[in-house]
Motif scaffolding. Structure first.
Motif, PDB file in Angstrom:
ATOM      1  N   ASP A 136       0.839  -1.193   0.000  1.00 40.75           N
ATOM      2  CA  ASP A 136       0.000   0.000   0.000  1.00 40.75           C
ATOM      3  C   ASP A 136       0.877   1.247   0.000  1.00 40.75           C
ATOM      4  O   ASP A 136       1.447   1.614   1.030  1.00 40.75           O
ATOM      5  CB  ASP A 136      -0.907  -0.020   1.228  1.00 40.75           C
ATOM      6  N   VAL A 137       0.999   1.883  -1.151  1.00 40.68           N
ATOM      7  CA  VAL A 137       1.831   3.067  -1.275  1.00 40.68           C
ATOM      8  C   VAL A 137       1.332   4.176  -0.347  1.00 40.68           C
ATOM      9  O   VAL A 137       2.133   4.896   0.261  1.00 40.68           O
ATOM     10  CB  VAL A 137       1.854   3.567  -2.737  1.00 40.68           C
ATOM     11  N   ALA A 138       0.028   4.298  -0.204  1.00 43.68           N
ATOM     12  CA  ALA A 138      -0.525   5.358   0.635  1.00 43.68           C
ATOM     13  C   ALA A 138      -0.041   5.235   2.080  1.00 43.68           C
ATOM     14  O   ALA A 138       0.263   6.231   2.738  1.00 43.68           O
ATOM     15  CB  ALA A 138      -2.051   5.329   0.580  1.00 43.68           C
TER      16      ALA A 138
ATOM     17  N   VAL B 104       8.509   4.089  -7.571  1.00 41.29           N
ATOM     18  CA  VAL B 104       7.103   3.814  -7.833  1.00 41.29           C
ATOM     19  C   VAL B 104       6.537   4.882  -8.764  1.00 41.29           C
ATOM     20  O   VAL B 104       6.903   6.056  -8.677  1.00 41.29           O
ATOM     21  CB  VAL B 104       6.276   3.768  -6.521  1.00 41.29           C
ATOM     22  N   ASP B 105       5.656   4.467  -9.631  1.00 39.38           N
ATOM     23  CA  ASP B 105       5.011   5.391 -10.559  1.00 39.38           C
ATOM     24  C   ASP B 105       3.687   5.825  -9.939  1.00 39.38           C
ATOM     25  O   ASP B 105       2.633   5.283 -10.245  1.00 39.38           O
ATOM     26  CB  ASP B 105       4.787   4.694 -11.902  1.00 39.38           C
ATOM     27  N   HIS B 106       3.765   6.787  -9.023  1.00 38.17           N
ATOM     28  CA  HIS B 106       2.588   7.182  -8.257  1.00 38.17           C
ATOM     29  C   HIS B 106       2.628   8.694  -8.051  1.00 38.17           C
ATOM     30  O   HIS B 106       3.566   9.212  -7.456  1.00 38.17           O
ATOM     31  CB  HIS B 106       2.598   6.460  -6.908  1.00 38.17           C
TER      32      HIS B 106
ATOM     33  N   GLU C 287       1.149  10.633  -6.045  1.00 36.84           N
ATOM     34  CA  GLU C 287       1.175  11.090  -4.661  1.00 36.84           C
ATOM     35  C   GLU C 287       2.567  10.984  -4.043  1.00 36.84           C
ATOM     36  O   GLU C 287       2.892  11.721  -3.125  1.00 36.84           O
ATOM     37  CB  GLU C 287       0.164  10.308  -3.813  1.00 36.84           C
ATOM     38  N   ALA C 288       3.401  10.065  -4.555  1.00 37.27           N
ATOM     39  CA  ALA C 288       4.793  10.036  -4.095  1.00 37.27           C
ATOM     40  C   ALA C 288       5.492  11.323  -4.513  1.00 37.27           C
ATOM     41  O   ALA C 288       6.228  11.937  -3.737  1.00 37.27           O
ATOM     42  CB  ALA C 288       5.518   8.809  -4.658  1.00 37.27           C
TER      43      ALA C 288
ATOM     44  N   ARG D 147      -0.807  14.876 -14.403  1.00 36.83           N
ATOM     45  CA  ARG D 147      -1.308  13.518 -14.594  1.00 36.83           C
ATOM     46  C   ARG D 147      -2.782  13.400 -14.240  1.00 36.83           C
ATOM     47  O   ARG D 147      -3.404  12.350 -14.463  1.00 36.83           O
ATOM     48  CB  ARG D 147      -0.473  12.548 -13.759  1.00 36.83           C
TER      49      ARG D 147
ATOM     50  N   ARG E 239      -4.424  13.063 -11.472  1.00 40.95           N
ATOM     51  CA  ARG E 239      -4.793  12.079 -10.451  1.00 40.95           C
ATOM     52  C   ARG E 239      -4.535  12.729  -9.096  1.00 40.95           C
ATOM     53  O   ARG E 239      -3.643  12.370  -8.362  1.00 40.95           O
ATOM     54  CB  ARG E 239      -3.980  10.789 -10.606  1.00 40.95           C
TER      55      ARG E 239
END
Length: 381
Positions: A159-161, A196-198, A200-201, A254, A256
Motif C-alpha cells: 500500500d503506497v498510501a 514507484v510510478d505514483h 502522490e509520491a 497527470r 490524479r
C-alpha cells in the motif's frame, strides 16, 4: 570507509535476505553483523562489489544464527541455498522494505522507527536521540516492531498510501538530537518516488521540499517561532522551491489529484507570493476545498478557516471556525488570531493565553504567550 555507501546499501541487503526467506528480525540482525565486518575489513581490502560482499556476509551470518536454533533438516536446506560469490542481483528489494516497515499491524510510531532503522540505515542510538527518548526505550520499540512483521510475506503489491503516510510522519518530526529527520524523510521519499510510478509520491516529495525551503526563516536565533507572514522570504531556499514546484506541476499534469499534491499546491502558492500581503488567498481556499473533499479532515477544515479569514475577512473565518470542534489542536490559537484581525483585542489576548496553556511544545507556548502580552500592553505588531 564510506559510511554513506553502507547506509545506502543496508535496506537493499535486508530486502535480499527477506526475499530469500529470512524473517525481518533475523535479516536485520544479520545485516547489522555484516556491517560490523565491513567496517573491520573494507579499509584494508575494499570489495569490487560492495553489495554482493554484504549479501554474502549477511547470509552467512543468518545461516550461522539459524544453525544454532533450528533442526538439522532446516539447517541443511538453508545451507544448500547459500549463494556463490559474485555480483549481487540488481533486483529492487528496497521497495519491499518500505511496505514491510509500513505494515498496518504497526503503530505509527513503531512504523516510523522501523523505517528509519531498516530503510534509513540509522542506528538505534540516533533514532532515540531524534525522539529524545532513552536508547533502551527505542531499542524495545524497534524490537517489538521487528517481531510484529517477522514472517510477513508479500504476495500482492504493498500500500503506497501507507508508506507515504509513514514518511510524512517522519518529516513532521523535524529536527532534534544529531539526526535531521526532515532531511532524512526527504532522502527516503526521493528514493521511493524514483521506484514507484505514483503521483502522490511526487506530491509528497514536492510538499516536503516546499516546506523545507522555509526552514531557515521559521525560527529566531534563540529558537523562537516566526509566523509565516513575518518570515524573511529572502531566507527561503529558492532552489528547493523551484524543484518542488517543478515536481508538483508534473504530478498535477497527470490529473490524479491526491491529498499531498493539494497540500503542496497550497505551499507553492505561499512560496510564489513575494510578500505575505500578495498571497493568493482565494486560490488557497479553493485548494483547501479540494482537500476537504479528499480527506474530510477536521485539521484541514481548521486551516481552511484561516484561509477564509484572510480571503473574505475575519468574521467569515470565525463563522467557518464555529462549525468545528473546539478541542481541535490549534483551534484556540486560530480563534485568537481571527479575533485580533477583527479588532477584538481583549478577547484575542485572553484566547492567546489560553492557547499557550494548551501548547504541545515550549516554542509554541512562548510564541503564544508573547502574542498575549503584546495585546495586553497594546504593543504594535
Amino acid at each position: 570507509m564510506d559510511a554513506e555507501l553502507l547506509r545506502r546499501l543496508t535496506p537493499s541487503v535486508i530486502g535480499v535476505l527477506v526475499r530469500r526467506g529470512a524473517d525481518f528480525a533475523a535479516a536485520e540482525d544479520a545485516v547489522q553483523d555484516a556491517l560490523v565486518e565491513a567496517v573491520r575489513h573494507w579499509p584494508a581490502d575494499p570489495p569490487r562489489d560492495p553489495k554482493g560482499w554484504l549479501v554474502t556476509a549477511a547470509w552467512r551470518k543468518f545461516l550461522d544464527a539459524t544453525r544454532a536454533e533450528t533442526a538439522r533438516r532446516r539447517r541443511e536446506d538453508l545451507a544448500d541455498e547459500e549463494p556463490a560469490p559474485g555480483p549481487a542481483s540488481a533486483a529492487d528489494d528496497t521497495l519491499q522494505l518500505y511496505f514491510l516497515c509500513a505494515h498496518p499491524s504497526l503503530t505509527p510510531s513503531s512504523a516510523v522507527a522501523l523505517t528509519l532503522r531498516a530503510v534509513g540505515g540509522l542506528t538505534t542510538r540516533q533514532i532515540a536521540r531524534a525522539y529524545l527518548v532513552p536508547e533502551a526505550t527505542m531499542a524495545q520499540r524497534i524490537s517489538r516492531a521487528k517481531r510484529t512483521v517477522s514472517g510477513v510475506r508479500f504476495d500482492r503489491p504493498g500500500d503506497v498510501a501507507t508508506v507515504l503516510r509513514v514518511l510524512y510522519l517522519v518529516f513532521n518530526e523535524g529536527y532534534s538530537g544529531d539526526v535531521d529527520l526532515a532531511a532524512e524523510a526527504i532522502r527516503l521519499t526521493r528514493l521511493l518516488a524514483a521506484r514507484v510510478d505514483h503521483p502522490e509520491a511526487a506530491g509528497l516529495l514536492a510538499l516536503m521540499l516546499l516546506h523545507h525551503a522555509r526552514r531557515a526563516a521559521r525560527t529566531t536565533p534563540d529558537g523562537g517561532l516566526v509566523p509565516l507572514a513575518e518570515q524573511d522570504r529572502g531566507r527561503w531556499d529558492t532552489a528547493l522551491i523551484t524543484e518542488g514546484v517543478g515536481i508538483l506541476q508534473a504530478a498535477l499534469a497527470r490529473d490524479r489529484l491526491g491529498e499531498f499534491q493539494a497540500q503542496a499546491a497550497v505551499a507553492a502558492l505561499h512560496a510564489d507570493a513575494p510578500t505575505a500581503e500578495e498571497t493568493d488567498w482565494p486560490q488557497i481556499v479553493e485548494w483547501y476545498d479540494e482537500l476537504v473533499r479528499l480527506t474530510d479532515s477536521p485539521v484541514v477544515r481548521l486551516n481552511r478557516a484561516v484561509a477564509v479569514g484572510e480571503a473574505e475577512g475575519p468574521r467569515a473565518g470565525l463563522a467557518a471556525l464555529a462549525e468545528l470542534d473546539v478541542s481541535l489542536p490549534r483551534h484556540t490559537a486560530v480563534t485568537a488570531y481571527l479575533h485580533e484581525r477583527d479588532g477584538d483585542l481583549a478577547t484575542a489576548a485572553r484566547l492567546y493565553a489560553e492557547a499557550a496553556r494548551k501548547a504541545s511544545n515550549l516554542a509554541e507556548r512562548d510564541h503564544l504567550n508573547r502574542q498575549a502580552a503584546r495585546l495586553n500592553t497594546r504593543e504594535p505588531r
